[in-house]
Design an enzyme around this catalytic site. Structure first.
Site, mmCIF file in Angstrom:
data_model
loop_
_atom_site.group_PDB
_atom_site.id
_atom_site.type_symbol
_atom_site.label_atom_id
_atom_site.label_comp_id
_atom_site.label_asym_id
_atom_site.label_seq_id
_atom_site.Cartn_x
_atom_site.Cartn_y
_atom_site.Cartn_z
ATOM 1 N N HIS A 280 0.868 -1.133 0.048
ATOM 2 C CA HIS A 280 0.037 -0.013 -0.151
ATOM 3 C C HIS A 280 0.854 1.151 0.116
ATOM 4 O O HIS A 280 0.427 2.229 -0.567
ATOM 5 C CB HIS A 280 -1.113 0.000 1.108
ATOM 6 N N HIS B 170 -14.232 6.235 -0.822
ATOM 7 C CA HIS B 170 -14.366 5.025 -0.103
ATOM 8 C C HIS B 170 -15.417 4.987 1.015
ATOM 9 O O HIS B 170 -15.980 6.100 1.588
ATOM 10 C CB HIS B 170 -12.835 4.680 0.490
#
Lengths: 346, 346
Positions: free
Chosen positions: A290, A314
């Site tokens: 990530h 998100h």
């Protein structure tokens, strides 16, 4: 500047947020705002799994669930996405959102029976549902004007919020973080019910749907996204899918959103199930897979500045044990939360 | 696994740490351990600033302060580092550490008078001192066996500690974080005292000394550090030096440590003054200049794994207003904390 936590969900804190009160984020972001009367939302993922030979039956099943969505008591919003999973199966996931739990419950009983009760040969199906109180849930949007996922039923968006653009912002946006650590409780268990397999997960299981929409990007920005960002994102998504278990990611699907006609749109999202919000935080903040995504996104956004047309969003939920439902019929053992329990071979 | 906060400094918490109690860092790190009788430490930076024409006078001044360090009441440990600053001046900084405030105070009066009272033409000098309680201070080491900076006077090191390898670990290692946010109070002010300029900073000013030692690295690791990591580190250090003020970094020096004979060693450190611990956190976590450093370090460490011979450490202090002292004589206006106040031109 407003707080991501809506006024009516502010409570006396026993836990501090991670940034000082005078923190100013370096760029704007926004959150979905529900009417104060909305206490719970439902996010229900209806998955279909098949190989090419069962394509006709799959098409029928997809048409049938779409008809149910359109019927009395159906969701306020739904969308559909597609991906080929690690076992080589075609998967189509239709995710539907309600803001009225009673309406959902009434609708769901027969829909469940139809979806995971029995299916033709070659068709696997699954249902993954969370029905969290809004205090266990947060969203984040890089721009206004195009709500996605659960935000599509919220009815409105905030102004610029404070709690973003720092590690810990996700937690700080969840109202429950004012008073609790949201620690996980226990391990997922498998429950066999004939051909149906259910997973009973545990308190404070975490779900993230994290999406990107490059449909507004033009030439050079589009090239930058597709050449420099998307491959790094895909690599991270593959890591979570194949090797996530060791760091607390039970399952990950990186999917392409389908347009109304069934063709691929220029939107995608990753949907993943986590042991805890803390596990998701640790991956996002420090795992190489990530950190590379973050680095690529950062380089992209700092190259383009406010002119960037890429849309990001998100939604994250930390669900209580009684706010979850997982059921699988004829799916392979790496499907969704089945991957989180001991082998399901009989 | 032990806490970075020593037992005798544990207090009932009003603020939570950022990770759950069962958090396991992915690799080991260690902290300096003082004897419980040590309540305060002193870190005193004696800087010298000159151009080539004053080199002989500079050599004399350096010999004189070294003699004072060696005399009665002098520090338990000191080291020396060198850099060329943004105005093109040569700077040599001798930093000395005490664990006894009374001994320091007795020693300091005449040393101060000699260092910033008067100097030959062409020589600028400065003194920057913190004398924090140990509850306002933390250290972190990637390996054992070679303490640096203040750790050299601590007398011992911990076993593997829990609070590291996540954003927020730095704060969580400072004992005062158990009960307070360590928010900054006020703005730095300039005080003129003849030719001497003093800066009165503010409560909870933050200092970091962050170092690297590549003396043990061999061929391929050394090349990787010098070619892939050091240039990115330097770029970040230059950013803080030249443009840090806007993000709360008052001053930064990226220096090469000098060996006993005065030659450059294979060690360097960055020393920077910050408005607050929060400002340092934000830069480290999300500013492109540090995200690149973090990415380069991560790639380096994941390439080499536990065989890496590079040694990394840092020390961070959040000082109360009465634990600070800044004094400058004949230095240019961008020197240390002078850069944090309005122009010092008469």
């Amino acid at each position: 500047m407003e707080s991501a936590i809506p006024l009516h969900l502010e409570t006396p804190r026993t836990r501090h947020k991670r940034v000082p009160d005078d923190y100013q984020p370096p760029y704007p972001s926004f959150v979905a705002r529900y009417k104060p009367s909305v206490n719970r939302v439902v996010m229900a993922y209806f998955g279909l799994q098949y190989r090419g030979t069962a394509a006709a039956a799959a098409t029928d099943a997809l048409a049938e669930i779409a008809a149910r969505f359109a019927a009395e008591g159906g969701p306020s919003h739904w969308d559909r996405a597609q991906y080929v999973d690690q076992a080589g199966y075609e998967n189509v996931v239709s995710v539907a959102y309600w803001d009225d739990i009673a309406r959902f419950d009434k609708w769901f009983a027969s829909a469940r029976e139809a979806w995971t009760g029995a299916q033709p040969e070659g068709i696997g199906t699954f249902i993954e549902v969370l029905r969290p109180t809004v205090a266990r849930h947060e969203t984040l949007f890089s721009s206004l004007g195009r709500p996605e996922g659960v935000a599509a039923i919220s009815g409105g968006m905030s102004g610029e919020v404070q709690e973003h653009a720092y590690w810990g912002g996700m937690r700080d946006r969840i109202p429950l973080s004012q008073t609790g650590p949201m620690s996980p409780g226990g391990n997922p268990e498998l429950i066999r019910d004939g051909a149906r397999l259910r997973v009973k997960a545990h308190d404070n299981l975490c779900l993230i749907r994290s999406g990107q929409d490059w449909s507004d990007t033009e030439t050079s920005e589009r090239k930058l996204y597709l050449d420099d960002v998307e491959p790094v994102l895909r690599e991270g998504m593959d890591f979570l899918r194949d090797d996530g278990l060791g760091i607390g990611c039970y399952a990950n699907r990186y999917m392409r959103v389908l347009a109304a006609g069934g063709d691929a749109s220029e939107k995608s999202y990753g949907q993943s199930w986590w042991k805890s919000l803390a596990a998701l935080e640790r991956w996002a903040e420090s795992h190489p897979s990530h950190v590379r995504i973050f680095g690529a996104a950062m380089k992209y956004l700092s190259t383009l500045g406010p002119s960037a047309k890429l849309r990001l969003y998100h939604e994250v939920t930390v669900a209580a044990a009684d706010e979850q439902f997982f059921e699988y019929l004829n799916c392979h053992a790496k499907t969704g939360m089945l991957a989180a329990v001991e082998t399901v071979a009989a």
